[in-house]
Write a protein that holds these residues in place. Structure first.
Motif, PDB file in Angstrom:
ATOM      1  N   GLU A 236      -5.347  -0.692  22.562  1.00  0.00           N
ATOM      2  CA  GLU A 236      -4.738  -0.998  23.792  1.00  0.00           C
ATOM      3  C   GLU A 236      -5.033  -2.493  24.219  1.00  0.00           C
ATOM      4  N   VAL A 237      -6.323  -2.933  23.834  1.00  0.00           N
ATOM      5  CA  VAL A 237      -6.778  -4.362  24.384  1.00  0.00           C
ATOM      6  C   VAL A 237      -5.731  -5.270  24.112  1.00  0.00           C
ATOM      7  N   ALA A 238      -5.406  -5.172  22.613  1.00  0.00           N
ATOM      8  CA  ALA A 238      -4.583  -6.466  21.882  1.00  0.00           C
ATOM      9  C   ALA A 238      -3.248  -6.047  22.557  1.00  0.00           C
ATOM     10  N   GLN A 239      -2.591  -4.985  22.596  1.00  0.00           N
ATOM     11  CA  GLN A 239      -1.288  -4.905  23.222  1.00  0.00           C
ATOM     12  C   GLN A 239      -1.185  -5.643  24.662  1.00  0.00           C
ATOM     13  N   SER A 240      -2.204  -5.029  25.579  1.00  0.00           N
ATOM     14  CA  SER A 240      -1.929  -5.572  26.813  1.00  0.00           C
ATOM     15  C   SER A 240      -2.385  -6.819  27.023  1.00  0.00           C
ATOM     16  N   GLU A 241      -3.400  -7.433  26.350  1.00  0.00           N
ATOM     17  CA  GLU A 241      -3.793  -8.776  26.660  1.00  0.00           C
ATOM     18  C   GLU A 241      -2.693  -9.760  25.869  1.00  0.00           C
ATOM     19  N   ALA A 242      -1.946  -9.358  24.898  1.00  0.00           N
ATOM     20  CA  ALA A 242      -1.084 -10.087  24.219  1.00  0.00           C
ATOM     21  C   ALA A 242       0.030 -10.252  25.300  1.00  0.00           C
ATOM     22  N   PHE A 243       0.442  -9.033  25.987  1.00  0.00           N
ATOM     23  CA  PHE A 243       1.639  -8.911  26.771  1.00  0.00           C
ATOM     24  C   PHE A 243       1.535  -9.746  27.872  1.00  0.00           C
ATOM     25  N   THR A 244       0.509  -9.537  28.650  1.00  0.00           N
ATOM     26  CA  THR A 244       0.165 -10.190  30.090  1.00  0.00           C
ATOM     27  C   THR A 244      -0.560 -11.609  29.727  1.00  0.00           C
ATOM     28  N   GLY A 245      -1.177 -12.000  29.012  1.00  0.00           N
ATOM     29  CA  GLY A 245      -1.887 -13.215  28.794  1.00  0.00           C
ATOM     30  C   GLY A 245      -3.072 -13.036  29.606  1.00  0.00           C
ATOM     31  N   LYS A 246      -3.620 -11.971  30.075  1.00  0.00           N
ATOM     32  CA  LYS A 246      -4.767 -11.770  30.952  1.00  0.00           C
ATOM     33  C   LYS A 246      -5.692 -10.802  30.453  1.00  0.00           C
ATOM     34  N   PRO A 247      -6.848 -10.914  31.007  1.00  0.00           N
ATOM     35  CA  PRO A 247      -7.647  -9.637  30.555  1.00  0.00           C
ATOM     36  C   PRO A 247      -7.356  -8.423  30.934  1.00  0.00           C
ATOM     37  N   PHE A 248      -7.663  -7.364  29.984  1.00  0.00           N
ATOM     38  CA  PHE A 248      -6.960  -5.878  30.294  1.00  0.00           C
ATOM     39  C   PHE A 248      -8.060  -5.434  31.316  1.00  0.00           C
ATOM     40  N   ALA A 249      -8.416  -4.032  31.071  1.00  0.00           N
ATOM     41  CA  ALA A 249      -9.583  -3.618  31.815  1.00  0.00           C
ATOM     42  C   ALA A 249     -10.957  -4.352  31.624  1.00  0.00           C
ATOM     43  N   ARG A 250     -11.586  -4.135  32.779  1.00  0.00           N
ATOM     44  CA  ARG A 250     -12.853  -4.953  32.978  1.00  0.00           C
ATOM     45  C   ARG A 250     -14.365  -4.161  32.454  1.00  0.00           C
ATOM     46  N   TYR A 251     -14.008  -3.018  32.698  1.00  0.00           N
ATOM     47  CA  TYR A 251     -15.347  -2.252  32.365  1.00  0.00           C
ATOM     48  C   TYR A 251     -14.774  -0.900  31.630  1.00  0.00           C
ATOM     49  N   TRP A 252     -15.354  -1.094  30.248  1.00  0.00           N
ATOM     50  CA  TRP A 252     -14.828   0.159  29.362  1.00  0.00           C
ATOM     51  C   TRP A 252     -16.003   0.957  29.255  1.00  0.00           C
ATOM     52  N   MET A 253     -15.728   2.369  29.654  1.00  0.00           N
ATOM     53  CA  MET A 253     -16.945   3.325  29.478  1.00  0.00           C
ATOM     54  C   MET A 253     -16.204   4.417  28.591  1.00  0.00           C
ATOM     55  N   HIS A 254     -17.435   4.824  27.796  1.00  0.00           N
ATOM     56  CA  HIS A 254     -17.119   5.935  26.483  1.00  0.00           C
ATOM     57  C   HIS A 254     -18.433   6.896  26.816  1.00  0.00           C
ATOM     58  N   ASN A 255     -18.038   8.028  26.777  1.00  0.00           N
ATOM     59  CA  ASN A 255     -18.702   9.059  26.609  1.00  0.00           C
ATOM     60  C   ASN A 255     -19.054   9.374  25.001  1.00  0.00           C
ATOM     61  N   GLY A 256     -20.337  10.151  24.943  1.00  0.00           N
ATOM     62  CA  GLY A 256     -20.843  10.338  23.533  1.00  0.00           C
ATOM     63  C   GLY A 256     -20.127  11.847  23.154  1.00  0.00           C
ATOM     64  N   PHE A 257     -20.321  12.324  21.654  1.00  0.00           N
ATOM     65  CA  PHE A 257     -19.642  13.364  21.131  1.00  0.00           C
ATOM     66  C   PHE A 257     -20.354  14.560  21.736  1.00  0.00           C
ATOM     67  N   ILE A 258     -19.785  15.768  21.284  1.00  0.00           N
ATOM     68  CA  ILE A 258     -20.357  17.054  21.643  1.00  0.00           C
ATOM     69  C   ILE A 258     -20.546  17.451  20.192  1.00  0.00           C
ATOM     70  N   THR A 259     -21.739  18.005  20.008  1.00  0.00           N
ATOM     71  CA  THR A 259     -22.215  18.465  18.669  1.00  0.00           C
ATOM     72  C   THR A 259     -22.422  20.138  18.841  1.00  0.00           C
ATOM     73  N   VAL A 260     -22.347  20.899  17.999  1.00  0.00           N
ATOM     74  CA  VAL A 260     -22.679  22.166  17.868  1.00  0.00           C
ATOM     75  C   VAL A 260     -23.715  22.381  16.784  1.00  0.00           C
ATOM     76  N   ASN A 261     -24.875  22.847  17.107  1.00  0.00           N
ATOM     77  CA  ASN A 261     -26.034  23.058  16.264  1.00  0.00           C
ATOM     78  C   ASN A 261     -26.216  21.886  15.644  1.00  0.00           C
ATOM     79  N   GLN A 262     -25.975  20.707  16.379  1.00  0.00           N
ATOM     80  CA  GLN A 262     -26.249  19.321  15.516  1.00  0.00           C
ATOM     81  C   GLN A 262     -25.191  18.621  15.042  1.00  0.00           C
ATOM     82  N   GLU A 263     -24.023  19.613  14.573  1.00  0.00           N
ATOM     83  CA  GLU A 263     -22.988  19.291  13.920  1.00  0.00           C
ATOM     84  C   GLU A 263     -21.858  18.719  14.789  1.00  0.00           C
ATOM     85  N   LYS A 264     -21.271  17.603  14.229  1.00  0.00           N
ATOM     86  CA  LYS A 264     -20.111  17.381  15.139  1.00  0.00           C
ATOM     87  C   LYS A 264     -18.770  18.334  15.328  1.00  0.00           C
ATOM     88  N   MET A 265     -18.594  18.721  16.623  1.00  0.00           N
ATOM     89  CA  MET A 265     -17.658  19.602  16.556  1.00  0.00           C
ATOM     90  C   MET A 265     -16.356  19.270  16.133  1.00  0.00           C
TER      91      MET A 265
END
Ligand SMILES: [Zn+2]
Length: 465
Positions: A236-265
């Motif tokens: 998304e960053v590559a496409q958007s910034e290549a297209f507009t010539g400007k920075p894309f989103a300013r803050y990128w936030m990512h939530n962690g995984f959910i595990t079940v009994n410590q294993e990835k769901m």
């Protein structure tokens, strides 16, 4: 307010693009099934982020898309004998049912890919014109080598990726890491006309086209699950910034995984839970409370025991709300020490939320409010003014966490009324025959299942607890 930005790998002070406004985009579900718990975490968390900004007086323009065309949707639609658009419509309706149960507000816009094909085609055309993309036999690819910053979000570089990736060799691509912007239609697949022939958009381009349309260049926050950082968000960053010539989103936030009994769901491990299934056993607000009880960037381990713990914790708040409703306060203004304590607790709450949305910490202040409030009620000194302050403080938590307190709601499972009434009748007959042990056994076992029987002069009443 500080936000951990995946782009810079640091907590940064949040400065909105426009004073008083927050423009945010969150990647939404693919409409080929009911949402699972892994989908619910970002949906609930970013809804809470939005609610906090609104509580602080910001206007939030919140966009969450539906991916309503992709390989999985096409496959599923074929199996069900309906069109992909119909399948999408079905699961969008089901999505809103689950989201409502989880207390998630509607986004400002919920754009669908199939309704944004012209915008996507325009963007792909622009990328070809600017030399960032190329067409081969009806497919269009983004050339990663043409974008020097490729890898800046995920912190990977191209050589490393090439060496490490098990990228299938595709003769058509200039670089095996090049990704599809437009896919030529295979026989029997749904398609849209384009300058490159009939086809459909690749996955990544939709979020660039729709976020730019509704939020403009350089918008504030882009969110999603950590599994989307690479390749989806990197692309998304590559496409958007290549297209507009400007920075894309300013803050990128990512939530962690959910595990079940410590294993990835995951589906392959068979430890995969649909929200719909969990709602058969637990009310939506318990699931929401559970999802917010851990910091969003930490992994979150799920099992019934943890949901039961969340339920018990929520009951403590519910009981306090009930106590507060029932108490007969002394007349008078709020006392100074009560005012000070509540002000301090709300300050703790704000500080926790402003420190990268630490909902776990923010909840601790709620439990302190409950503990403190109960001691005040027990002391018999609570004034009408105090009571009002407690109610106002609880309102803040309800607004931001999106959880109503002191309400009992039905769970989504089948109607158990006939079964419970049958057991009540059996119990009554046992009592008549003076078989009190068995009658008590039925009452106690039902209580363990969360069903409380009450003997009243008008007969037996029951309720869920
Ligand atoms: Zn996306």
């Amino acid at each position: 307010m500080k936000i951990y930005n995946t782009l810079t790998k640091t907590k940064e002070e949040f400065i909105p693009r426009e004073p008083g406004k927050v423009y945010m985009y969150v990647c939404g579900p693919t409409t080929y099934n009911y949402i699972h718990l892994g989908n619910a975490r970002p949906i609930v968390f970013f809804d809470t982020v939005r609610r906090y900004f609104e509580y602080k007086g910001f206007e939030v323009i919140y966009v969450q898309n539906f991916t309503d065309i992709d390989d999985k949707i096409i496959k599923r639609a074929l199996e069900e004998g309906i069109s992909p658009v119909e399948l999408g419509q079905k699961y969008i309706i089901e999505y809103f049912k689950d989201a409502d149960r989880l207390g998630v507000k509607r986004a400002t816009v919920h754009p669908k890919v199939t309704e944004h094909i012209p915008e996507i085609i325009e963007m792909v055309k622009g990328l070809i014109e600017k030399g960032y993309a190329y067409e081969v036999e009806g497919d269009v690819y983004f050339a990663v080598d043409s974008f020097p910053d490729y890898g800046k979000l995920s912190g990977r570089d191209l050589d490393e990726l090439k060496a490490g990736a098990r990228v299938e060799v595709d003769e058509k691509k200039k670089n095996p890491l090049d990704f599809a912007l437009w896919k030529k239609a295979k026989p029997g697949e749904p398609f849209w006309e384009s300058p490159w022939g009939p086809g459909r958009p690749g996955w990544h381009i939709e979020c660039s086209a729709m976020s730019l349309k509704y939020l403009g260049e350089n918008f504030d926050i882009h969110g999603g699950g950590a599994d989307l950082v690479f390749p989806h968000h990197e692309n998304e960053v590559a496409q958007s910034e290549a297209f507009t010539g400007k920075p894309f989103a300013r803050y990128w936030m990512h939530n962690g995984f959910i595990t079940v009994n410590q294993e990835k769901m995951s589906k392959s491990l068979g430890n995969f839970f649909l929200v719909r299934e969990i709602l058969e056993k637990f009310p939506g607000r318990v699931i929401r409370f559970f999802l917010l009880s851990t910091h969003y960037r930490s992994p979150l381990d799920f099992d019934d025991k943890k949901l039961n713990e969340a339920k018990a914790a929520l009951e403590r708040v519910d009981n306090f709300v009930q106590n507060l409703k029932e108490v007969n306060p002394l007349p008078g203004e709020a006392r100074k020490e009560i005012q000070e304590k509540i002000t301090n607790l709300l300050r703790d709450f704000n500080e926790a939320m402003e420190d990268d949305f630490n909902t776990a910490q923010a909840m601790a202040s709620l439990f302190e409010l409950v503990r403190f409030g109960n001691t005040q009620i027990a002391s018999g000194n609570l004034t009408a003014g105090d009571k009002k302050l407690f109610e106002e403080a609880l309102n803040v938590y309800t607004r931001v966490f999106g959880i109503e307190f002191g309400v009992l709601e039905e769970i989504a499972g089948e109607d158990i009324t006939p079964l419970v009434e049958l057991l009540i009748e059996v119990r009554a007959r046992l009592k008549k025959e003076k078989k009190y042990d068995l009658a008590d056994f039925i009452r106690d076992e039902l209580k363990k299942q969360g069903i409380l029987l009450e003997d009243t002069p008008k007969g037996v009443r029951w309720k869920r607890v």
